[in-house]
Design a protein around this motif. Structure first.
Motif, PDB file in Angstrom:
ATOM      1  N   SER A 265       0.970  -1.362   0.074  1.00  0.00           N
ATOM      2  CA  SER A 265      -0.203  -0.188  -0.031  1.00  0.00           C
ATOM      3  C   SER A 265       0.849   1.149  -0.014  1.00  0.00           C
ATOM      4  O   SER A 265       0.397   2.175  -0.663  1.00  0.00           O
TER       5      SER A 265
ATOM      6  N   GLU B 150      -6.985   0.795  -0.657  1.00  0.00           N
ATOM      7  CA  GLU B 150      -7.561  -0.247   0.126  1.00  0.00           C
ATOM      8  C   GLU B 150      -8.557   0.212   0.973  1.00  0.00           C
ATOM      9  O   GLU B 150      -8.754   1.178   1.367  1.00  0.00           O
TER      10      GLU B 150
ATOM     11  N   ASP C  39      -5.797  -1.288  -5.082  1.00  0.00           N
ATOM     12  CA  ASP C  39      -5.096  -1.846  -3.709  1.00  0.00           C
ATOM     13  C   ASP C  39      -5.962  -2.703  -3.097  1.00  0.00           C
ATOM     14  O   ASP C  39      -6.844  -2.619  -2.573  1.00  0.00           O
ATOM     15  N   GLU C  40      -5.608  -4.065  -3.240  1.00  0.00           N
ATOM     16  CA  GLU C  40      -6.555  -5.029  -2.565  1.00  0.00           C
ATOM     17  C   GLU C  40      -7.750  -5.399  -2.945  1.00  0.00           C
ATOM     18  O   GLU C  40      -8.846  -5.122  -1.918  1.00  0.00           O
TER      19      GLU C  40
HETATM   20 MG   LIG Z   1      -2.033  -2.716   2.242  1.00  0.00          MG
END
Ligand SMILES: [Mg+2]
Ligand SMILES: Nc1ncnc2c1ncn2[C@@H]1O[C@H](COP(=O)(O)OP(=O)(O)O)[C@@H](O)[C@H]1O
Length: 239
Positions: A45, A87, A163-164
């Motif tokens: 991240s 995220e 992000d994820e």
């Molecule tokens: Mg992360």
């Protein structure tokens, strides 16, 4: 010949005295999906946040389309075609789906084009069309991830930083979401840098991958090669 659209050279980043990135060098070619995998806390991240200027690199350079963007203010980047889906999605929970999409187009003035792009993202995510008047926060996790991605697409990105996207979602939803990620790449020509703890789906989606450990790139290769690597399988694919 491939054209580099995003390039990090020896990028370091700190949180106070904690060094989270210890010299990250990576590149994204135009049209690619590149995945960054690694355990929780590896610096994935932080890498994305450093690219989009939310965290300032303490050393090294971030280049977008050949231009050093280290000192660019983060709110300028979507207008240049570089957009992050952070995220945890971070949609506006009280705003409707349509209002969230409007926020994605905040830097644009072309009203007719914006309207057309709303229809384009509704074609990509039909469930959002059904939910267009519903508050973002009232939707399921998968729908909120779709909304976050749709909102990013409203900026007309050339590069998407994800992000994820799979975080907290059921496997069937993840599979569906990643099909759409491939479509966004193929049909819309968006280059994608994809951060994932779910190495399996990430490497099955990406062209290439980087493995991050405690702020270092410890391996990089074609995604298929990484998928077949016994060390990667053991460390990141649960074997
Ligand atoms: Mg992360
Ligand atoms: N706001 C913060 N303050 C201090 N340390 C942080 C902060 N955010 C992340 N870190 C630390 O930086 C490192 C990298 O974190 P992060 O980039 O979030 O990893 P990942 O996304 O791979 O899980 C970790 O050691 C983490 O504890």
């Amino acid at each position: 010949m491939a054209e580099t659209i995003l390039e990090l050279t020896d990028v370091q980043a700190h949180y106070g005295r904690i060094q989270a990135l210890k010299g990250i060098t990576l590149n994204l070619e135009k049209g690619e999906i590149v995945s960054i995998i690694g355990a929780n806390g590896a610096g994935k991240s932080t890498t994305l946040m450093t690219i989009c200027g939310i965290i300032k690199a303490s050393a090294g350079t971030v280049r977008y389309k050949g231009q050093v963007i280290n000192d660019m203010s983060p709110d300028k980047l979507p207008g240049l075609g570089l957009c992050q889906v952070p995220e945890g999605r971070r949609i506006f929970p009280r705003l409707t789906v349509e209002e969230n999409l409007d926020m994605g187009a905040f830097h644009r003035k072309d009203k007719a084009e914006i309207k057309r792009d709303v229809e384009m993202v509704f074609d990509l995510f039909p469930i959002l069309r059904q939910r267009r008047h519903q508050a973002g926060g009232s939707m399921s996790g998968g729908e909120q991830q779709m909304l976050a991605m749709a909102r990013a697409l409203m900026t007309r990105p050339e590069v998407l930083l994800l992000d994820e996207p799979s975080l907290g979602l059921a496997p069937i939803i993840v599979a569906h979401l990643f099909e759409i990620i491939k479509d966004i790449n193929k049909e819309k020509g968006v280059s994608i840098l994809l951060v994932e703890q779910n190495a399996n789906i990430a490497l099955n989606t990406a062209n290439r991958g980087y493995v991050l450990e405690t702020g270092h790139v410890v391996m990089q290769d074609e995604a298929q090669t990484l998928l077949n690597n016994p060390d990667i399988r053991k460390a990141y694919l649960g074997e």
